[in-house]
Design a protein around this motif. Structure first.
Motif, mmCIF file in Angstrom:
data_model
loop_
_atom_site.group_PDB
_atom_site.id
_atom_site.type_symbol
_atom_site.label_atom_id
_atom_site.label_comp_id
_atom_site.label_asym_id
_atom_site.label_seq_id
_atom_site.Cartn_x
_atom_site.Cartn_y
_atom_site.Cartn_z
ATOM 1 N N UNK A 184 33.918 39.322 46.394
ATOM 2 C CA UNK A 184 34.143 39.157 44.960
ATOM 3 C C UNK A 184 35.472 39.773 44.541
ATOM 4 N N UNK A 185 35.795 40.951 45.091
ATOM 5 C CA UNK A 185 37.059 41.600 44.752
ATOM 6 C C UNK A 185 38.243 40.828 45.326
ATOM 7 N N UNK A 186 38.067 40.264 46.508
ATOM 8 C CA UNK A 186 39.122 39.443 47.108
ATOM 9 C C UNK A 186 39.403 38.223 46.233
ATOM 10 N N UNK A 187 38.339 37.600 45.727
ATOM 11 C CA UNK A 187 38.479 36.441 44.849
ATOM 12 C C UNK A 187 39.219 36.815 43.567
ATOM 13 N N UNK A 188 38.858 37.946 42.972
ATOM 14 C CA UNK A 188 39.507 38.395 41.736
ATOM 15 C C UNK A 188 40.990 38.687 41.972
ATOM 16 N N UNK A 189 41.301 39.297 43.113
ATOM 17 C CA UNK A 189 42.697 39.598 43.428
ATOM 18 C C UNK A 189 43.504 38.319 43.583
ATOM 19 N N UNK A 190 42.946 37.314 44.253
ATOM 20 C CA UNK A 190 43.630 36.027 44.417
ATOM 21 C C UNK A 190 43.905 35.380 43.060
ATOM 22 N N UNK A 191 42.920 35.435 42.166
ATOM 23 C CA UNK A 191 43.080 34.840 40.837
ATOM 24 C C UNK A 191 44.171 35.560 40.055
ATOM 25 N N UNK A 192 44.210 36.883 40.173
ATOM 26 C CA UNK A 192 45.237 37.665 39.484
ATOM 27 C C UNK A 192 46.626 37.305 39.995
ATOM 28 N N UNK A 193 46.763 37.199 41.308
ATOM 29 C CA UNK A 193 48.046 36.851 41.898
ATOM 30 C C UNK A 193 48.477 35.444 41.512
ATOM 31 N N UNK A 194 47.517 34.521 41.436
ATOM 32 C CA UNK A 194 47.844 33.144 41.019
ATOM 33 C C UNK A 194 48.387 33.129 39.598
ATOM 34 N N UNK A 195 47.813 33.963 38.738
ATOM 35 C CA UNK A 195 48.291 34.045 37.354
ATOM 36 C C UNK A 195 49.719 34.580 37.311
ATOM 37 N N UNK A 196 50.019 35.553 38.186
ATOM 38 C CA UNK A 196 51.359 36.129 38.230
ATOM 39 C C UNK A 196 52.371 35.122 38.762
ATOM 40 N N UNK A 197 51.973 34.379 39.808
ATOM 41 C CA UNK A 197 52.886 33.447 40.461
ATOM 42 C C UNK A 197 53.081 32.158 39.682
ATOM 43 N N UNK A 198 52.104 31.789 38.880
ATOM 44 C CA UNK A 198 52.226 30.564 38.085
ATOM 45 C C UNK A 198 51.516 29.391 38.742
#
Length: 249
Positions: A184-198
Motif C-alpha cells: 500500500x505504501x509503495x502504491x502511494x509513493x508511486x502515485x505521489x511521484x506520478x503527480x510530481x512528474x506529470x
C-alpha cells in the motif's frame, strides 16, 4: 526465462572451452555481413548515431548521452529503433549481462585485452547463435568484442536501458528503506511521484534495503534526491545542537 537459460548455456559452454583448451591466437574468418557497417569501430559507431538512410525519418535518441558508453548506447538505440526491436534488444542485452556476470571465467575473459580480438569475436558469435539473439544485438556485441569494449557492456546496457525507458515515458525511482515497503505504501509513493512528474510518465520503482539509514526513506529519481531518513535527520539535529546559542538574538 528461456532466453536467459540459453545465454547462460552458451556462456557456460564457452567457459568450459576456455578451461580445457588454450586460447588460440590464430585469426578466424568472420564474414563482413556479420558486422553492421556502421558498427565496425567506435568512430563509425559515432557516425551511425547521427546518420540516417535516404528518405528515412531521422531517429533521435530521447536523452543526450556523452562519453564512450553513451556513444555506444546511442548508436545501439538508433539501430534497434530502425529495426523496430528496442524491447527485444534491451531484453537480450540485459540477459547477456546477467548471464556473463555469473560466469567468473568468461567475465575475466571479456576484461582481458591480451586476448586476441578474433578470439573474442568468435566467442561472441558462438554465444549469440546459442542464445538466438537478433542480428542487431549480435552485431553490436561483435563490435564491442572487436574493439575491446566488452568489459564496458554492463555500463552500456544500463545507459541503453535509460534510453529505452525514456522512449517509453518511464522514470526510474530508487527508494531506500530499512525494511521493504508494504504494498500500500509503495502504491502511494508511486502515485505521489506520478503527480510530481506529470501526465504521460510511468514510474518504475526500485527498492533498496539499507539498515544504516535507521528509518524513514530516501527517494532518488532523475537528478533529485529526497532524503527523509532518520540518520540524516539525526545528523541535522546534532549540527543544530552543536551550534552556539546567541541569547542576545
Amino acid at each position: 526465462m528461456a532466453m536467459a537459460a540459453r545465454v547462460r548455456s552458451g556462456v557456460t559452454g564457452f567457459t568450459e572451452a576456455l578451461i580445457t583448451d588454450s586460447l588460440s591466437t590464430q585469426r578466424s574468418t568472420v564474414a563482413p555481413a556479420l558486422i553492421c557497417s556502421n558498427f565496425t569501430n567506435i568512430e563509425q559507431s559515432r557516425n551511425f548515431a547521427s546518420a540516417s538512410a535516404p528518405k528515412e525519418p531521422k531517429i533521435k535518441v530521447p536523452v543526450a548521452m556523452f562519453g564512450g558508453s553513451g556513444n555506444y548506447a546511442s548508436a545501439l538505440y538508433i539501430a534497434a529503433a530502425k529495426a523496430k526491436a528496442l524491447d527485444k534488444v534491451e531484453s537480450e542485452l540485459l540477459d547477456f549481462v546477467a548471464a556473463t556476470s555469473k560466469a567468473s571465467t568468461f567475465s575475466q575473459f571479456m576484461k582481458d585485452l591480451a586476448v586476441p580480438a578474433d578470439t573474442r569475436v568468435k566467442a561472441i558469435n558462438e554465444i549469440c547463435a546459442q542464445a538466438k539473439f537478433s542480428e542487431v544485438t549480435k552485431n553490436f556485441l561483435v563490435v564491442l568484442a572487436d574493439n575491446g569494449r566488452l568489459r564496458h557492456v554492463d555500463t552500456i546496457a544500463k545507459r541503453f536501458s535509460d534510453l529505452t525507458m525514456a522512449h517509453r515515458g518511464e522514470v526510474k525511482a530508487i527508494v531506500t528503506t530499512v525494511i521493504p515497503l508494504p504494498a500500500e505504501e509503495e502504491k502511494e509513493l508511486k502515485e505521489t511521484l506520478r503527480e510530481i512528474l506529470g501526465k504521460g510518465k510511468t514510474v518504475k520503482l526500485e527498492q533498496k534495503i539499507d539498515p544504516s539509514i535507521l528509518g524513514g526513506l530516501v527517494v532518488e529519481f532523475g537528478q533529485k534526491v529526497f532524503d527523509m531518513s532518520i540518520k540524516t535527520r539525526a545528523r541535522q539535529m546534532e549540527r543544530f545542537l552543536r551550534d552556539p546559542i546567541n541569547f542576545d538574538a
